[in-house]
Design a protein around this motif. Structure first.
Motif, short mmCIF file in Angstrom:
data_model
loop_
_atom_site.label_atom_id
_atom_site.label_comp_id
_atom_site.label_asym_id
_atom_site.label_seq_id
_atom_site.Cartn_x
_atom_site.Cartn_y
_atom_site.Cartn_z
N VAL A 183 0.85 -1.20 0.00
CA VAL A 183 0.00 0.00 0.00
C VAL A 183 0.88 1.24 0.00
O VAL A 183 0.58 2.22 -0.69
CB VAL A 183 -0.96 -0.01 1.21
CG1 VAL A 183 -1.68 1.32 1.36
CG2 VAL A 183 -1.95 -1.13 1.09
N ASP B 13 -2.95 5.36 -10.34
CA ASP B 13 -1.69 4.64 -10.18
C ASP B 13 -0.85 4.92 -11.41
O ASP B 13 -1.28 4.63 -12.53
CB ASP B 13 -1.98 3.15 -10.02
CG ASP B 13 -0.73 2.33 -9.75
OD1 ASP B 13 0.38 2.88 -9.73
OD2 ASP B 13 -0.89 1.11 -9.55
N TRP C 161 -9.17 6.32 -8.41
CA TRP C 161 -10.01 6.43 -7.23
C TRP C 161 -10.13 7.89 -6.86
O TRP C 161 -9.39 8.73 -7.35
CB TRP C 161 -9.47 5.59 -6.08
CG TRP C 161 -8.10 6.00 -5.64
CD1 TRP C 161 -7.78 6.92 -4.67
CD2 TRP C 161 -6.85 5.52 -6.15
NE1 TRP C 161 -6.43 7.03 -4.56
CE2 TRP C 161 -5.83 6.18 -5.46
CE3 TRP C 161 -6.51 4.59 -7.13
CZ2 TRP C 161 -4.48 5.95 -5.70
CZ3 TRP C 161 -5.18 4.36 -7.38
CH2 TRP C 161 -4.17 5.04 -6.66
N THR D 41 1.15 7.10 -6.58
CA THR D 41 -0.11 7.80 -6.81
C THR D 41 0.14 9.20 -7.36
O THR D 41 0.95 9.95 -6.83
CB THR D 41 -0.91 7.89 -5.50
OG1 THR D 41 -1.22 6.58 -5.07
CG2 THR D 41 -2.19 8.68 -5.69
N THR E 10 -8.15 9.45 -0.71
CA THR E 10 -6.86 8.92 -0.29
C THR E 10 -6.56 7.57 -0.94
O THR E 10 -7.44 6.93 -1.50
CB THR E 10 -6.82 8.74 1.24
OG1 THR E 10 -7.84 7.82 1.61
CG2 THR E 10 -7.04 10.05 1.95
N THR E 11 -5.32 7.15 -0.84
CA THR E 11 -4.89 5.88 -1.41
C THR E 11 -5.66 4.73 -0.77
O THR E 11 -5.72 4.63 0.46
CB THR E 11 -3.38 5.67 -1.19
OG1 THR E 11 -2.69 6.80 -1.71
CG2 THR E 11 -2.89 4.42 -1.87
N LEU F 67 2.09 1.79 -3.47
CA LEU F 67 1.02 2.38 -4.28
C LEU F 67 0.88 3.86 -3.97
O LEU F 67 0.71 4.67 -4.88
CB LEU F 67 -0.30 1.65 -4.04
CG LEU F 67 -1.54 2.23 -4.74
CD1 LEU F 67 -1.37 2.19 -6.26
CD2 LEU F 67 -2.80 1.49 -4.32
N ARG F 68 0.97 4.20 -2.70
CA ARG F 68 0.87 5.61 -2.32
C ARG F 68 1.99 6.43 -2.96
O ARG F 68 1.78 7.56 -3.39
CB ARG F 68 0.91 5.75 -0.80
CG ARG F 68 0.62 7.17 -0.32
CD ARG F 68 0.72 7.30 1.17
NE ARG F 68 1.96 6.82 1.73
CZ ARG F 68 3.10 7.50 1.75
NH1 ARG F 68 3.18 8.69 1.24
NH2 ARG F 68 4.17 6.98 2.30
N GLN G 35 -7.35 10.44 -8.34
CA GLN G 35 -6.01 9.90 -8.12
C GLN G 35 -5.88 8.66 -8.98
O GLN G 35 -6.85 7.94 -9.17
CB GLN G 35 -5.82 9.53 -6.65
CG GLN G 35 -6.17 10.61 -5.66
CD GLN G 35 -5.25 11.80 -5.76
OE1 GLN G 35 -4.05 11.66 -5.95
NE2 GLN G 35 -5.80 12.99 -5.63
#
Length: 174
Positions: free
Chosen positions: A27, A92, A100, A34, A103-104, A30-31, A90
């Motif tokens: 995660v 990826d 999305w 982003t 937030t992530t 991914l953040r 946002q």
């Protein structure tokens, strides 16, 4: 609980902790990937935006609520989009189709998994320590240390000096 059960819980705690940490790391990755963009809602209900690399991407809205379709039972629509609306989203950077709002995603369950693993591991280790008789051994060690310090400490938990209730036997003369 028996020691084999507690060992199983220790293993479970280790697995949950490692899995939660690895999942949380994903995660976090991914953040870091982003990026944000401003997308325009097209007439067919998709979001069209340009990535940081200059690619034009069209993504179908994932929520039919935002297309002014009736909301599912028990749910209300907070926002409706119409053709031409601009939406901040946002995405990826490695997969621009993964979009999305906010937030992530994915941080809650990995965090709970990590903390559940830590909790299970800690509590099972404490119970294993208790089941293995360590408190009794620890009390015996403290008594020995106090005796070395010159203090007279009773040997028994009831406070008596001897097993016969505290009455010392007189040595018999022969």
């Amino acid at each position: 609980m028996r020691v084999p059960h507690l060992i199983s819980f220790v293993v479970l705690g280790i697995v949950l902790t490692v899995a939660g940490a690895a999942w949380l790391s994903d995660v976090g990755a991914l953040r870091e990937r982003t990026l944000g963009a401003v997308a325009t809602v097209s007439a067919d209900g998709s979001l069209v935006f340009t990535t940081a690399r200059g690619e034009v991407v069209a993504v179908v809205l994932s929520d039919n609520c935002k297309q002014r379709v009736s909301a599912p039972p028990g749910r209300r629509c907070a926002v409706y989009f119409e053709a031409g609306d601009e939406v901040i989203l946002q995405y990826d950077a490695a997969d621009p189709q993964h979009v999305w709002h906010g937030t992530t995603p994915g941080g809650f369950v990995p965090t709970i998994t990590l903390y559940a693993g830590i909790t299970v591991l800690t509590s099972s280790l404490l119970m294993l320590w208790w089941a293995a008789g360590m408190p009794r051994r620890l009390r015996a060690l403290v008594r020995r240390i106090e005796r070395l310090g010159g203090r007279d400490v009773p040997d028994h938990p009831d406070g008596s000096a001897h097993a016969d209730g505290g009455v010392a036997e007189e040595p018999t003369a022969r």
